[in-house]
Design an enzyme around this catalytic site. Structure first.
Site, mmCIF file in Angstrom:
data_model
loop_
_atom_site.group_PDB
_atom_site.id
_atom_site.type_symbol
_atom_site.label_atom_id
_atom_site.label_comp_id
_atom_site.label_asym_id
_atom_site.label_seq_id
_atom_site.Cartn_x
_atom_site.Cartn_y
_atom_site.Cartn_z
ATOM 1 N N ARG A 16 21.079 33.809 -6.056
ATOM 2 C CA ARG A 16 19.673 34.217 -6.045
ATOM 3 C C ARG A 16 19.096 34.429 -4.643
ATOM 4 O O ARG A 16 19.298 33.637 -3.726
ATOM 5 C CB ARG A 16 18.824 33.193 -6.799
ATOM 6 C CG ARG A 16 18.927 31.756 -6.289
ATOM 7 C CD ARG A 16 17.985 30.889 -7.076
ATOM 8 N NE ARG A 16 18.036 29.495 -6.686
ATOM 9 C CZ ARG A 16 16.991 28.687 -6.723
ATOM 10 N NH1 ARG A 16 15.819 29.142 -7.107
ATOM 11 N NH2 ARG A 16 17.110 27.429 -6.367
ATOM 12 N N ARG A 50 22.109 28.275 1.471
ATOM 13 C CA ARG A 50 23.348 28.192 2.229
ATOM 14 C C ARG A 50 23.359 29.267 3.309
ATOM 15 O O ARG A 50 23.090 30.434 3.018
ATOM 16 C CB ARG A 50 24.549 28.393 1.311
ATOM 17 C CG ARG A 50 24.805 27.239 0.351
ATOM 18 C CD ARG A 50 25.982 27.579 -0.549
ATOM 19 N NE ARG A 50 26.319 26.479 -1.436
ATOM 20 C CZ ARG A 50 27.257 25.579 -1.174
ATOM 21 N NH1 ARG A 50 27.922 25.634 -0.039
ATOM 22 N NH2 ARG A 50 27.523 24.622 -2.044
ATOM 23 N N SER A 76 22.875 29.642 -7.091
ATOM 24 C CA SER A 76 22.747 29.146 -5.721
ATOM 25 C C SER A 76 22.136 30.211 -4.830
ATOM 26 O O SER A 76 22.374 31.407 -5.023
ATOM 27 C CB SER A 76 24.126 28.751 -5.164
ATOM 28 O OG SER A 76 24.005 28.263 -3.840
ATOM 29 N N HIS A 77 21.331 29.758 -3.847
ATOM 30 C CA HIS A 77 20.892 30.641 -2.769
ATOM 31 C C HIS A 77 22.080 30.819 -1.822
ATOM 32 O O HIS A 77 22.235 30.085 -0.842
ATOM 33 C CB HIS A 77 19.720 30.013 -2.002
ATOM 34 C CG HIS A 77 18.403 30.092 -2.706
ATOM 35 N ND1 HIS A 77 17.851 31.269 -3.155
ATOM 36 C CD2 HIS A 77 17.496 29.127 -3.009
ATOM 37 C CE1 HIS A 77 16.680 31.032 -3.703
ATOM 38 N NE2 HIS A 77 16.433 29.748 -3.638
ATOM 39 N N VAL A 78 22.927 31.768 -2.108
ATOM 40 C CA VAL A 78 24.127 31.969 -1.299
ATOM 41 C C VAL A 78 24.439 33.461 -1.247
ATOM 42 O O VAL A 78 24.163 34.191 -2.211
ATOM 43 C CB VAL A 78 25.328 31.176 -1.883
ATOM 44 C CG1 VAL A 78 25.714 31.683 -3.261
ATOM 45 C CG2 VAL A 78 26.525 31.208 -0.947
#
Length: 600
Positions: A16, A50, A76-78
């Site tokens: 995301r 991340r 995940s913010h990745v």
């Protein structure tokens, strides 16, 4: 265009992007997971973002995700994770995007919100922020050249935590190639990854389109997403910041000049989303409509919104909505109630009080046409009445609009509507002494009614007189008052109806395609429908539940198929109207997306 087919794992990865509405998306997936039996696992970094990962870190994360159980959603913010690089089976990739400038504005005020900075700084034992920093407005930050609001092309990571790089989340973890802000190479890599890997990249700026594409392209996870979302989620926005002020357009324009490639990537994603949506809808229609199959790429490219817009032919600035029965006309009436003050309209409500007649004699047609022609500019007249030829009476033409609906669903809807509490409460309040039908009639099962040959549920082609009123002739509302319009499912009546739609109607929409219908209304009749989509979203529950029968039982598929065999020409007309609506939508939508000139 469906990369779900390329996935080698039944695992969904949602890497995301910050400030694109990802919290809302996670909440939707959690609700769907309880229905479809899948788990949503949010990165244990508790929402942290991340940074660029080195090869070992990226490889470890890829392996951890690949080892998850089937039916897992990893969030995940990745940045984009390249599973192929590590010889690992590929998951299903999804993500969301947002207007790049709106994103940075949203982030600017997000980190200055007390419910965000207080707990976050307490958790990390950091000093609370300078009050002056918290109180500085975005426009002031831009105009003074503050580092936090200076967006320099080619710059590396600025360490100001503004998450200006939406592209980075699709480019990957190569710092040299992906980090330089607003440059060509990161954009090209991101586009390539989206095109090659992502099943869907959606946006809440096109909610209905996004949910429709997710349902069609990843059904095992998103089947029923629209119903789930519009059952109340759209009013309960997660992570919403009510303290974010409006930013002047000139400030936004200043910022946009430094976001050229970020905006180009964003438009690329939206163009792709619309292609996916249109492909689904066109395929649905082509299943039934052979004429639509003739719309090849060259025809689509040559669609002209001007030629498809009959609003220009109107001689008075008055809308004539000669509403069909059981097509959701009450919902459009409710939307007009919201648009009335917004667009300075005048609702002429006399027609709402009139009973429905199958035909008007000439004198009655002339009287109604004369009455409509004398309304003030900006007026809206609504009545259950067949098409009227204003030219025949030497009167100026209004702006004609209407709605259509699947013909069999219409007659089923009417069957239960006349038996429903809502209609009967209205009628018996007006006429308390009106004779009442027997209880058996109210309880009559539609499936048995059709299968048993009950006259009420027989739809015999070319009949003129009906056993009971059932509004089976959708086409009559477009054909008119001629006796030639009366025979049910008649090719002649259908042809007349088509000619009137093609020549006179500005828009014939359908709630079955809400976003398309509202978009076409806004684009082709802006004087009346400016802001229609926004107002529809704001008042969604009130609009969509007006006159909605929630007690209608399910009808067996074989019963519907039995009925459809007698509605062949009515379906021909219905698909003609939907084909025309899609042409109108394509003509404006492809031009609205700067990077899109044709469907590939």
């Amino acid at each position: 265009m469906n990369n779900t087919l390329k996935a080698e794992l039944d695992i969904l990865i949602f890497n995301r992007v910050p400030k694109t509405g990802s919290i809302q998306f996670i909440e939707l997936m959690r609700k769907l997971g309880r229905v479809h039996n899948f788990d949503v696992e949010v990165d244990p970094q508790n929402g942290g973002i991340r940074p660029i990962l080195n090869e070992n870190e990226e490889g470890d994360l890829v392996e951890n995700i690949a080892n998850a159980d089937d039916g897992t959603v990893f969030v995940s913010h990745v940045n984009y994770l390249n599973f192929t690089k590590y010889d690992t089976p590929k998951p299903i990739y999804v993500n969301m995007v947002r207007d790049p400038v709106e994103r940075v504005i949203s982030w600017y005020y997000y980190i200055r919100s007390p419910w965000i900075f207080v707990p976050n700084r307490r958790k990390s034992n950091r000093e609370m922020p300078n009050p002056q920093w918290v109180n500085t407005e975005f426009d002031q930050c831009v105009l003074t050249g503050d580092k936090a609001c200076t967006y320099i092309e080619g710059s590396g990571l600025e360490r100001v935590g503004d998450h200006r790089r939406q592209i980075l989340f699709f480019c990957g973890h190569n710092e040299r190639k992906c980090m330089p802000f607003n440059t060509k190479l990161p954009m090209q890599i991101a586009m390539q990854n989206v095109e090659r890997e992502y099943a869907v990249v959606g946006t809440w700026e096109d909610t209905n389109v996004t949910l429709s594409v997710l349902e069609s392209y990843i059904p095992s996870y998103f089947r029923g997403a629209k119903n789930m979302y519009y059952s109340g989620m759209q009013k309960d926005l997660k992570n919403y910041n009510p303290m974010k002020p409006l930013i002047a357009e000139d400030i936004k324009e200043m910022v946009r000049k430094n976001f050229t490639r970020e905006i180009e990537f964003y438009q690329f994603c939206r163009q792709r989303l619309h292609k996916q949506y249109l492909a689904v809808k066109l395929n649905e229609l082509m299943t039934f409509d052979k004429d639509l199959q003739k719309l090849h790429k060259t025809a689509l490219k040559n669609l002209n919104a001007y030629r498809l817009n009959n609003t220009r032919k109107a001689e008075i600035d008055v809308i004539f909505f000669n509403r069909c029965a059981k097509v959701g006309s009450e919902a459009l009436l409710e939307l007009f109630n919201k648009l009335e003050d917004f667009n300075n309209l005048k609702m002429e409500r006399e027609g709402l009080k009139r009973g429905t007649k199958r035909q008007f004699p000439k004198w009655e047609q002339r009287g109604l046409a004369t009455n409509i022609s004398e309304f003030d500019d900006g007026s809206v007249y609504i009545e259950h009445v067949n098409w009227i030829d204003f030219e025949e009476f030497d009167l100026p033409k209004p702006i004609y609009i209407n709605l259509v609906r699947d013909p069999v669903e219409r007659v089923i809807s009417w069957y239960f509507y006349v038996r429903g509490a809502y209609k009967n409460a209205i009628e018996y309040r007006k006429v308390p002494d009106k004779p009442i039908m027997k209880a058996e009639w109210y309880k009559k099962d539609f499936n048995n009614c059709v299968r048993s040959g009950d006259p009420e549920c027989q739809y015999i082609p070319y009949t003129v007189q009906d056993y009971t009123g059932n509004f089976k002739r959708q086409s009559i509302f477009f054909c008119g008052h001629s006796d030639d319009c009366l025979p049910f499912n008649s090719p002649a009546a259908i042809q007349m109806a088509k000619e009137h739609v093609e020549r006179d109607y500005a828009v014939v929409g359908s709630w079955e395609d809400t976003n398309i219908t509202l978009t076409v209304f806004e684009k082709y009749i802006p004087r009346f429908f400016n802001g229609a989509k926004v107002l529809f979203d704001i008042h969604n529950y009130q609009i969509t539940n007006r006159n909605k029968n929630k007690r209608k039982p399910k009808i067996d598929p074989d019963v519907k198929e039995m009925i459809r065999k007698n509605f062949t020409h009515e379906y021909d007309f219905y698909y003609f109207c939907k084909q025309r609506l899609y042409k109108q939508y394509l003509a404006v939508s492809l031009k609205d997306l700067p990077a899109s000139n044709e469907l590939n």
